[in-house]
Each structure stands twice: as structure tokens, then as C-alpha cells.
Design a protein around this motif. Structure first.
Motif, short mmCIF file in Angstrom:
data_model
loop_
_atom_site.label_atom_id
_atom_site.label_comp_id
_atom_site.label_asym_id
_atom_site.label_seq_id
_atom_site.Cartn_x
_atom_site.Cartn_y
_atom_site.Cartn_z
N SER A 58 0.82 -1.21 0.00
CA SER A 58 0.00 0.00 0.00
C SER A 58 0.85 1.26 0.00
CB SER A 58 -0.93 0.01 1.22
OG SER A 58 -0.17 0.00 2.43
N THR A 59 2.19 1.11 0.13
CA THR A 59 3.09 2.26 0.10
C THR A 59 4.41 1.82 -0.51
OG1 THR A 59 4.22 3.94 1.45
CG2 THR A 59 3.91 1.78 2.45
N PHE A 82 -5.94 13.23 -3.94
CA PHE A 82 -4.79 12.71 -4.67
C PHE A 82 -4.31 13.76 -5.65
CE2 PHE A 82 -8.63 11.60 -6.94
CZ PHE A 82 -8.34 11.83 -8.27
N ARG A 139 -6.35 13.01 5.33
CA ARG A 139 -5.57 12.98 4.10
C ARG A 139 -4.70 14.23 4.05
NH1 ARG A 139 -7.42 8.69 4.58
NH2 ARG A 139 -8.56 7.41 3.06
N LYS A 141 -1.86 7.61 3.80
CA LYS A 141 -2.19 8.72 2.89
C LYS A 141 -2.14 10.08 3.58
CE LYS A 141 -5.13 6.07 -0.24
NZ LYS A 141 -6.47 5.98 -0.91
N ASP A 181 -11.35 11.28 -0.08
CA ASP A 181 -9.96 10.97 -0.41
C ASP A 181 -9.43 12.11 -1.26
OD1 ASP A 181 -7.56 9.69 -0.51
OD2 ASP A 181 -8.29 7.90 -1.53
#
Length: 291
Positions: free
Chosen positions: A41-42, A248, A190, A139, A246
Motif C-alpha cells: 500500500s506504500t 490525490f 488525508r 495517505k 480521499d
């Protein structure tokens, strides 16, 4: 092909059966070179290799063979197990070391062991950072700079944004009251770096809320950075009423633009306007699945 009736004990040859030989406690150990990578996940690049977590083995960091992203020997792992049975949430590389964030702390990886080392020792490559606080999720961190080298900002477990260069650790949200944040839902936070506007954008669940509906801007441009006894801090603007389940970044025309996923099922690009200044039809450069 391999003859199932072969009686030789030699290892099969060919690219499909390439091996890595390492010395562990004075004994030579052979393992398959091209094992599959973990589900992660990272991830980040460090020392000419990929470094990532493993969602199945939560307290470990995996890394590939130098300059070969397809080679993931099973022993190329660094265990960061603690008494809390902690989980690796994020990894980020600096110039000559890598940091791994867990729920309850931070580990520094000073080098990646190689098969050519006289002794393959993963334990000597790591060190827990004394006094460093952990992270709420993978995140909730972003790279940025105050103009004094690279920094990592991340959301800690007590509702503050912490900044580090790997050796110093400062809180840059002292001006913000934690009473405005639901500390039980920090895992929904986030954090992204809006490079165009020179600010970090932290989206969080407000007190009494059920999902992230507030955003704080942390301005790090030289004209906004403030000095204190603890080091540089960011000028803050909050609370901004902006929903984001979320967030991004998408690179458009060479610039990272901030997008957010909202409760209404739509993806929004922020601070970009809704009209085409030259007239005519707006040309879509990013299209979602919902046309």
C-alpha cells in the motif's frame, strides 16, 4: 523443461531459476531470485531499488534487488516488529536513508543489504527513531520544502501535523486547536502537497462529524513561513469547508493538481475555475469513469 525422473541434486539453470546466494551467520544460503513482489500500500525508490510494505506481513519492509525491479528474493525483508505488533503505514526515501512510519513510531533504514555483502544482515540496517511519533495512515503524509531541503509532513496520532527531515522533528500546527478535530477518526485524514499554491492541504473529520468535511491549508511559501524556538512553522488557514473522502494528485501540463473524491460520487479538481477564458468548449485532460 525439467525431467521429473532426474536424479541429480544440482539446481536447475536458466533465467527462470536464477538464485541469490547470501552469507548468513557464516553459512551460504541459496534462495530464488525472482519471487513475486508483495502486495503493498506504500512504495518508494531508495538506493536504486524499490522499497515497500507487505499487507500480509504487516511489520515488514520488502525491497527488490538493486536495479532489478522484477527480483524479490524472499529474504530481502527488514522486520520492524515491535511489542505493539505494529503496522508499516508509509515508506519515504531521503538522499541517503529511508524512513518507515508505523502506527506508533518511525524507523530509519540506513542501507539496503545486498547479496554481495560479506554477511547479509538486515538487523544492522535499521534503527528506531527515539521519540518520533507514528502516523495515522499511509495517505496522511506529503513531501515538501521550506526552501531548506526536502521535508516530510505527516499527521500524527494526537491530531498534529509533524514535519521532519529525518533528523529533526517539529510540529507546524501549533496554531490549530485540537478541539476542532475528531481525534477518534484521525485515520480518515488525508494530506497532500499543493505545489502550485505552495501549501499543504490537510483534510480531516471535524468534531461532531462523521466523515472528512473540513480542510486546513498550511502555507509553506517563504513569505508565509514563521520561525519559532522549535523551528519553522506554517501559516494556517482553517477551517475550509471542503468535503473529501480521499485526495490525490494528478500531473497536468507538468504541474501536480489536487483532486478529491466526494460523497456525491464525483471527483473534483480544486481551484481551477469552471469557465474557459478564451471561450468555446473546455477540453478535458482528465476524465473519470463517469462521462
Amino acid at each position: 523443461t525439467i525431467d521429473d525422473l532426474a536424479t541429480t541434486t544440482a539446481l536447475p539453470s536458466g533465467d527462470a531459476f536464477s538464485i541469490i546466494s547470501v552469507s548468513i551467520l557464516g553459512l551460504t544460503t541459496n534462495v530464488a531470485k525472482y519471487c513475486p513482489p508483495p502486495i503493498a500500500s506504500t512504495i518508494d525508490t531508495y538506493a536504486d531499488a524499490l522499497v515497500m510494505n507487505d499487507v500480509a506481513l504487516k511489520g515488514q519492509v520488502a525491497f527488490c534487488v538493486t536495479d532489478d525491479i522484477h527480483a524479490w528474493p524472499s529474504i530481502f525483508r527488514i522486520k520492524l516488529d515491535t511489542k505493539y505488533h505494529d503496522v508499516v503505514r508509509a515508506v519515504r526515501a531521503f538522499d541517503n536513508f529511508c524512513l518507515a512510519w508505523l502506527n506508533n513510531g518511525v524507523w530509519r533504514i540506513n542501507a539496503l543489504p545486498k547479496s554481495t555483502d560479506q554477511t547479509f544482515e538486515t538487523d544492522r540496517a535499521k534503527a528506531e527513531v527515539e521519540g518520533a511519533v507514528g502516523i495515522v495512515n499511509g495517505k496522511a503524509l506529503a513531501k515538501f520544502s521550506f526552501g531548506e531541503g526536502m521535508r516530510i509532513a505527516y499527521v500524527g496520532p494526537i491530531g498534529q501535523v509533524v514535519v521532519t527531515d529525518g533528523s529533526r522533528w517539529n510540529t507546524i500546527t501549533d496554531d490549530m486547536a485540537t478541539s476542532e478535530i475528531d481525534l477518534t477518526q484521525l485515520s480518515e485524514s488525508r494530506l497532500v502537497n499543493n505545489i502550485r499554491d505552495s501549501r499543504l492541504e490537510w483534510t480531516f473529520v471535524p468534531t461532531g462529524g462523521t466523515r472528512p468535511t473540513r480542510t486546513a491549508f498550511l502555507h509553506y511559501h517563504a513569505s508565509h513561513a514563521k520561525t519559532s524556538d522549535a523551528g519553522l512553522r506554517a501559516k494556517m488557514t482553517w477551517p475550509i469547508q471542503r468535503d473529501a473522502n480521499d485526495t490525490f494528485l494528478v500531473k497536468i501540463s507538468g504541474v501536480d493538481e489536487v483532486f478529491s473524491c466526494n460523497e456525491d460520487g464525483k471527483v473534483y479538481r480544486h481551484d481551477s475555475g469552471t469557465a474557459e477564458p478564451t471561450g468555446g468548449t473546455i477540453t478535458m485532460k482528465v476524465r473519470t469513469g463517469d462521462d
